[in-house]
Design a protein around this motif. Structure first.
Motif, PDB file in Angstrom:
ATOM      1  N   UNK A  11      53.504  -8.194  12.937  1.00 22.40           N
ATOM      2  CA  UNK A  11      53.093  -8.001  11.149  1.00 22.40           C
ATOM      3  C   UNK A  11      53.224  -7.082  10.607  1.00 22.40           C
ATOM      4  N   UNK A  12      52.147  -6.040  11.034  1.00 23.02           N
ATOM      5  CA  UNK A  12      51.553  -5.431  10.369  1.00 23.02           C
ATOM      6  C   UNK A  12      52.727  -4.088  10.591  1.00 23.02           C
ATOM      7  N   UNK A  13      53.279  -3.644  11.990  1.00 21.75           N
ATOM      8  CA  UNK A  13      54.501  -2.720  12.120  1.00 21.75           C
ATOM      9  C   UNK A  13      55.233  -3.055  11.262  1.00 21.75           C
ATOM     10  N   UNK A  14      55.614  -4.689  10.961  1.00 21.74           N
ATOM     11  CA  UNK A  14      57.136  -4.803  10.454  1.00 21.74           C
ATOM     12  C   UNK A  14      56.924  -4.531   9.440  1.00 21.74           C
ATOM     13  N   UNK A  15      55.831  -5.138   8.874  1.00 23.37           N
ATOM     14  CA  UNK A  15      55.694  -4.503   7.401  1.00 23.37           C
ATOM     15  C   UNK A  15      55.629  -3.245   6.848  1.00 23.37           C
ATOM     16  N   UNK A  24      57.093  -1.085   8.848  1.00 23.16           N
ATOM     17  CA  UNK A  24      58.829  -1.008   9.234  1.00 23.16           C
ATOM     18  C   UNK A  24      59.591  -1.363   8.418  1.00 23.16           C
ATOM     19  N   UNK A  25      59.550  -1.806   8.450  1.00 23.14           N
ATOM     20  CA  UNK A  25      61.002  -2.527   7.386  1.00 23.14           C
ATOM     21  C   UNK A  25      61.888  -3.535   8.131  1.00 23.14           C
ATOM     22  N   UNK A  26      61.305  -3.364   9.195  1.00 25.82           N
ATOM     23  CA  UNK A  26      62.273  -4.257  10.450  1.00 25.82           C
ATOM     24  C   UNK A  26      61.712  -5.049  11.234  1.00 25.82           C
ATOM     25  N   UNK A  27      62.292  -6.421  11.763  1.00 29.11           N
ATOM     26  CA  UNK A  27      62.278  -7.447  12.577  1.00 29.11           C
ATOM     27  C   UNK A  27      62.248  -7.095  13.921  1.00 29.11           C
ATOM     28  N   UNK A  28      61.135  -6.937  15.075  1.00 30.81           N
ATOM     29  CA  UNK A  28      61.153  -6.936  16.310  1.00 30.81           C
ATOM     30  C   UNK A  28      61.118  -8.100  16.874  1.00 30.81           C
ATOM     31  N   UNK A  29      62.596  -8.242  17.169  1.00 31.88           N
ATOM     32  CA  UNK A  29      62.605  -9.449  17.643  1.00 31.88           C
ATOM     33  C   UNK A  29      63.647  -8.706  19.073  1.00 31.88           C
ATOM     34  N   UNK A  87      58.335   4.439  23.031  1.00 34.93           N
ATOM     35  CA  UNK A  87      57.088   3.532  23.554  1.00 34.93           C
ATOM     36  C   UNK A  87      56.829   2.378  22.751  1.00 34.93           C
ATOM     37  N   UNK A  88      56.790   2.911  21.792  1.00 37.14           N
ATOM     38  CA  UNK A  88      55.993   2.003  20.515  1.00 37.14           C
ATOM     39  C   UNK A  88      57.196   0.900  20.434  1.00 37.14           C
ATOM     40  N   UNK A  89      58.156   0.956  20.335  1.00 39.04           N
ATOM     41  CA  UNK A  89      59.250   0.381  20.089  1.00 39.04           C
ATOM     42  C   UNK A  89      59.173  -0.633  20.599  1.00 39.04           C
ATOM     43  N   UNK A  90      59.222  -0.429  22.629  1.00 38.99           N
ATOM     44  CA  UNK A  90      59.551  -1.237  23.381  1.00 38.99           C
ATOM     45  C   UNK A  90      58.301  -2.369  23.618  1.00 38.99           C
ATOM     46  N   UNK A  91      56.988  -1.513  23.357  1.00 39.23           N
ATOM     47  CA  UNK A  91      55.607  -2.973  23.081  1.00 39.23           C
ATOM     48  C   UNK A  91      55.978  -3.346  21.981  1.00 39.23           C
ATOM     49  N   UNK A  92      56.339  -3.305  21.253  1.00 40.64           N
ATOM     50  CA  UNK A  92      56.291  -3.854  19.456  1.00 40.64           C
ATOM     51  C   UNK A  92      57.020  -4.556  19.688  1.00 40.64           C
ATOM     52  N   UNK A  93      58.461  -4.393  20.735  1.00 37.82           N
ATOM     53  CA  UNK A  93      59.324  -5.989  21.296  1.00 37.82           C
ATOM     54  C   UNK A  93      58.520  -6.837  22.256  1.00 37.82           C
ATOM     55  N   UNK A  94      58.201  -6.177  22.967  1.00 32.09           N
ATOM     56  CA  UNK A  94      57.135  -6.901  24.257  1.00 32.09           C
ATOM     57  C   UNK A  94      56.147  -7.988  23.792  1.00 32.09           C
ATOM     58  N   UNK A  95      55.627  -7.375  22.632  1.00 32.24           N
ATOM     59  CA  UNK A  95      54.619  -8.394  21.909  1.00 32.24           C
ATOM     60  C   UNK A  95      55.640  -9.414  21.476  1.00 32.24           C
ATOM     61  N   UNK A  96      56.872  -9.369  20.067  1.00 38.68           N
ATOM     62  CA  UNK A  96      57.236 -10.299  19.844  1.00 38.68           C
ATOM     63  C   UNK A  96      58.004 -10.941  21.113  1.00 38.68           C
ATOM     64  N   UNK A  97      58.086 -11.346  21.786  1.00 38.57           N
ATOM     65  CA  UNK A  97      58.312 -12.163  23.436  1.00 38.57           C
ATOM     66  C   UNK A  97      56.990 -12.604  23.278  1.00 38.57           C
TER      67      UNK A  97
END
Lengths: 307, 752
Positions: free
Chosen positions: B649-653, B655-660, B726-736
């Motif tokens: 949620x923090x990252x999405x706020x 960065x203004x994107x949704x990691x999904x 790597x960061x984006x990949x990890x956030x996308x992993x968290x979204x899973x």
């Protein structure tokens, strides 16, 4: 078990009660000369329960409940019946004992019978009155209402009146061992002309049941209701002093009109022309009249107001 | 250590108030004594129709002397400060002590309060208890101003020890306390003195008063059982009646009578109700015939004729009552046999509520609802509709007019007399159930359908006219209806989407409430629905479809069609009403489940999911989740899921994107990341399969397997690294992880 002077007729029971309560110091009054639904409506109860003056009265009151008419066929139900009413203000501390004495006087010995005081709070929405007390049971049958008046016409009763109401037919049927009210001896069954309750009232029950349920002119009744209501209001609002300058508030004449309105409402109810929603409104209109009469009565001498 | 005995002797106290009153007396007096500094070893309260009694054992004879020290101003403080201190302590200057303190000399006040004798304290406490007694209803009498439940005649109040008994000096409104009381009103009316509780109880017993209500109950039970046993009968137990009867007598004398043969054809419920309501008789059952054939009345007196006169009198009164009942029964049966048309017509003129039409209108609504619900609960739609049309007709019968509590019970008899099948007749009897929280829940499908329809109509009806419960006010018992609905669904394992029948109910009710104002949207809709209800197949199909998960129902279609002809606000108002009603039901469900030991936050987590109008599913999910959260794995997993969700949620706020989407194992840098990928690859399809199969325990097991890899991941891996890939990949992993959790519940709502 039967006591030697056990009553043998309806009138003997009434006489025994009259004598008993006369002996206990009550003024034995006569029935009020208007149609009422219960002995409580007699001004000797409703109005005299108000104010500070002491009071003790007993009387028979013919009572009319048009909806209870059964053409004389039901063993217990009548559209015209008798109540015996006792009202004492302030209520004496031994009122229960006095009451039990009256049962003994009509042949109900509480050592052989099972006499019980069972909670029953009394309320009269049309009179704006309520009290706490009991229905008195004798061997499982309700024989009287016993009430300590707390309010009448919306006013606190100070002092409190004790009111006893006996349903005479039911009580007498029990004492006399009669199954159908019409079979009950009215006078001494050994008199030359013995009359039963039915001899006197079967025909009138039929006639009034028919009139109450089918024939009474409802337009006329509605008009009479309005007339009584208007006259009551007019009397209540009339100036306290008459043309000669005497202060004479007219609480009793006004109350007569309230009684009239109440009975007219009962007749209209029996004719089935008052809907459930209107019912409450009519009761409220009668209560407003009774309240006005109570307010006015409280300004009078009979209510203990010093001149 | 003296003992205290108090008796408040009055005219007959209503039976229903006695139990509460004796507890109130005990509480008020013992609390008062303790507050005044006394202690006691034990207390017991008793009641009969004419007396409230309290016995306190081992009371201290005096309250202790107390000593209080208070620090005042310094001795060199201005006079005003000293004067204030003197006023507050009630002392004079020469009574103060000057003592050395760290900062110089200070005034000290020593206030001594001498102990007081118990008698003085008892007098004060008892008077206050009498004057402030919390009777549900109280009255004045005579010319006095004291209030009591009925006229209070005498007060007995004594303190006794080895040396003897002392009357506590006390006068309340002209009644002076003494050491005397009276026995049974008729059998032993004379006054007698008492010296203590044992003496009191023993003398009362000789004077034909059984002081303890529990003892009177036991006596009644035993004697009544003996009387019944002698005839081979059984007393029908009735605790409420027993408590009442024990409160009507001081000396119970049960007497048994026989019901005349001519009344034995009456339904047993009628016999029982008439005897109980009118005469407070217990019913005696003959197990050989299965009928109620006798009664027990409890007299308050022993008579020279052993109760013969009393029994004969009671028997006569009973005969008169049962003659009335038999008259009603025969007339009602005649009407039932001829089809109950007169009753149906009669209900058209009985107003249910002035905004919701007549009872007949209500029956129409319930019939349509019952028909629609029938397929969802495995009932025959024709039978359900038929039963709903019959179920309330007995309200016009003479018997129910006399005994309103026999509604439904009589409906069953009359339906059978009219030739209806058992299932329809049973539904007439059972459709009001369950009323109380411990009432049995109907299980026969037709009964369930009509009972549900009845409750839904009540809820949607009053909701539609905005008569919702507020605070402690619930004049139309909607909370009870909601609980009934919930229990009907859960105890019968009935799975369906509640929104559909609620929509229908709301629409029809709103149509009823608005039909006076013709031409508006909802009135129009209601008339359309009426048409739909004449096409039962389409209607039932729509409901069934909806139950299977489709969101399209007849009401929805109708709304859509009518939207073009009406305003948007009408529609949204209506939608809000539905949501509010559903959330009211959810609140009731929470209360119900809390009593079953499921935490409110767990229910919230489940209710946040899709499909929350399927109550059975909500409960299955909540139960499974509750079980998982009771384990270590479950609790830690929740922490992990919440942590994942927070970081995302923090990252999405920021960065203004949704990691999904798009997590790829090839960008994983650590073993822990790779392990998590692999665990998710296994868990995701397992969760999906389990949820589709509605096997919630399996879904919990599947997600619980993620606990260790998630923990290890957070232990070893820094999500926000410098490498954006790597960061984006990890956030996308968290979204899973977040998605896996969301499949099951909204874990962010779980507390702790």
């Amino acid at each position: 078990m039967t006591s030697p002077n056990r009553p043998r007729s309806f009138q003997e029971i009434i006489l025994a009660l009259q004598n008993y309560w006369a002996d206990k110091g009550c003024a034995v009054l006569q029935p009020y000369d208007m149609e009422v639904g219960a002995g409580t409506f007699h001004p000797a109860t409703t109005l005299r329960a108000l104010g500070s003056r002491s009071w003790a009265a007993a009387y028979v009151q013919p009572s009319r409940r048009p909806t209870d008419g059964r053409y004389g066929e039901n063993p217990n139900r009548l559209q015209h019946y008798y109540q015996y009413q006792v009202i004492i203000k302030p209520s004496p501390p031994d009122l229960q004992e006095l009451y039990l004495g009256s049962l003994r006087a009509i042949g109900l010995d509480p050592l052989i019978h099972d006499v019980r005081f069972v909670e029953d709070d009394w309320e009269s929405p049309t009179l704006g009155a309520w009290g706490l007390g009991w229905e008195v049971w004798c061997d499982g049958m309700e024989v009287s209402q016993f009430t300590y008046f707390q309010q009448v016409g919306g006013h606190d009763c100070k002092p409190v009146s004790g009111e006893l109401t006996y349903g005479l037919e039911r009580l007498a049927m029990y004492v006399l061992g009669v199954e159908h009210v019409m079979d009950m001896p009215f006078n001494d069954p050994d008199s030359p002309i013995a009359l039963s309750y039915g001899d006197i009232f079967r025909q009138t029950e039929q006639e009034y049941s028919r009139w109450n349920f089918d024939q009474a002119d409802t337009e006329m009744l509605f008009q009479h209701f309005k007339d009584a209501e208007a006259e009551c209001a007019r009397i209540l609002e009339a100036a306290e002093t008459d043309s000669a300058g005497r202060r004479i508030p007219m609480a009793h004449p006004a109350y007569d009109q309230a009684i009239k309105a109440s009975h007219l409402f009962n007749l209209l109810d029996a004719r089935g022309v008052i809907s459930v929603t209107e019912r409450q409104a009519y009761i409220g209109r009668v209560r407003a009249l009774a309240k006005g009469c109570a307010d006015l009565f409280l300004t009078t001498d009979a209510a203990g107001v010093a001149r | 250590m003296p003992d205290l005995l108090i008796e408040l002797f009055s005219e007959e106290i209503p039976a229903r108030m006695q139990a509460r009153a004796r507890e109130d007396l005990k509480r008020l007096v013992t609390e008062g004594l303790v507050q005044a500094g006394l202690t006691y070893a034990g207390a017991g309260a008793f009641s009969t129709p004419r007396r409230l009694t309290l016995a306190v054992e081992g009371l201290t004879a005096h309250s202790p002397t107390t000593r209080e020290e208070r620090k005042g101003p310094r001795t060199d403080a201005p006079d005003a400060a000293l004067e204030g201190f003197l006023r507050s302590t009630g002392l004079t200057r020469d009574q103060l002590e000057a003592r050395d303190d760290k900062k110089g000399q200070v005034w000290f006040a020593v206030i001594e309060r001498p102990g007081r004798p118990a008698a003085q304290i008892v007098a004060e406490v008892l008077e206050a208890a009498i004057r402030n007694f919390p009777w549900p209803k109280s009255m004045r009498w005579g010319a006095g101003s004291l209030r009591w439940v009925r006229p209070l005649h005498s007060i007995l109040c004594i303190l006794s020890d080895e040396a003897g008994a002392e009357t506590v000096p006390l006068t309340v409104d002209g009644i002076t306390a003494g050491n005397t009381t009276r026995g049974h009103r008729f059998m032993a009316p004379d006054a007698f003195t008492v010296t203590g509780f044992d003496d009191y109880a023993a003398k009362l017993r000789r004077a034909r008063v059984m002081l303890d209500a529990a003892e009177r109950e036991a006596e009644i039970r035993q004697q009544a059982d003996n009387l019944a046993f002698a005839r081979g009968w059984q007393i029908v137990p009735d605790d409420a009646l027993m408590a009442e009867v024990a409160g009507l007598v001081e000396w119970p004398v049960p007497l048994m009578g026989v019901i005349e043969d001519r009344f034995l054809a009456l339904p047993p419920e009628v016999l029982q109700t008439s005897m109980k309501e009118h005469q407070k008789f217990f019913s005696a059952l003959n197990p050989k015939t299965g009928r109620i054939e006798g009664f027990v009345t409890v007299a308050n007196i022993e008579t020279p004729d052993d109760g013969a006169t009393i029994l004969a009198g009671n028997q006569r009164v009973l005969a008169a009552r049962l003659s009335d009942a038999a008259f009603f029964w025969e007339n009602d049966l005649r009407e039932a046999k001829s089809g109950m048309e007169a009753w149906r017509d009669g209900l058209a003129s009985v107003t249910f509520h002035n905004k919701l039409g007549s009872q007949a209108d209500r029956i129409e609504r319930i019939a349509a609802l019952a028909r629609g619900i029938a397929p969802l609960v495995g009932a025959d739609p024709d039978q359900a509709e038929r039963a709903a049309r019959l179920a309330k007709l007995d309200l016009r019968s003479a018997m129910v007019g006399e005994f309103p509590e026999l509604q439904g019970t009589m409906g069953r008899y009359y339906a059978l007399e009219a030739g209806e099948p058992e299932a329809v007749a049973d539904a007439a009897r059972d459709h009001y159930s369950p009323l109380g929280p411990s009432d049995a829940v109907p299980t026969a499908p037709v009964s369930v359908a009509v009972a549900l329809a009845d409750k839904i109509d009540t809820l949607t009806g009053f909701w539609a006219i905005d008569e919702k419960p507020t605070g402690s006010k619930d004049p139309f018992a909607l909370r009870r209806a909601a609980l009934g609905l919930i229990r009907l669904i859960l105890s019968n394992d009935k799975k369906f989407k509640l929104k559909v029948p609620l929509e229908v109910g709301l629409l029809r009710a709103r149509g009823a409430s608005l039909s006076a104002k013709r031409g508006d949207l909802l009135g129009n809709l209601a008339s359309r629905l009426k048409e739909a209800s004449h096409d039962p197949v389409a209607y039932a199909d729509a409901l069934t479809l909806a139950a299977k998960g489709s969101d399209v129902g007849v009401p929805g279609k109708l709304v859509a069609q009518d939207l073009t002809h009406s305003s948007w606000s009408d529609y949204t108002n209506w939608e809000n009403g539905l949501d509010a009603l559903l959330s009211f039901l959810h609140d009731r469900l929470k209360v119900y489940l809390r009593d079953q030991g499921i935490r409110h936050d767990i229910i919230d987590a489940v209710l946040a999911q899709e499909g929350n109008d399927d109550l059975l599913q909500v409960v299955s999910r909540a139960t499974a989740l509750n079980a998982m959260l009771a384990t270590d794995d479950g609790r830690n997993l929740t922490q992990g899921l919440k942590r994942a969700s927070n970081i995302l949620t923090q990252a999405e706020e920021k960065d203004g994107v949704e990691y999904s989407f798009g997590a790829d194992v090839k960008f994983a840098e650590t073993d822990q990341e790779r392990a998590l990928f692999s665990a998710l690859d296994t868990a995701e399809p397992a969760i999906k399969r389990a949820m589709q199969a509605e096997d919630y325990p399996a879904a919990m097991t599947a997600i619980a397997a993620l606990r260790a890899p998630i923990d290890a991941f957070f232990e070893a891996v820094q999500v926000n690294t410098d490498s954006q890939i790597v960061r984006r990949n990890r956030l996308n992993l968290l979204s899973r992880i977040r998605e896996a959790g969301r499949q099951i519940a909204d874990f962010t709502r779980i507390e702790g």
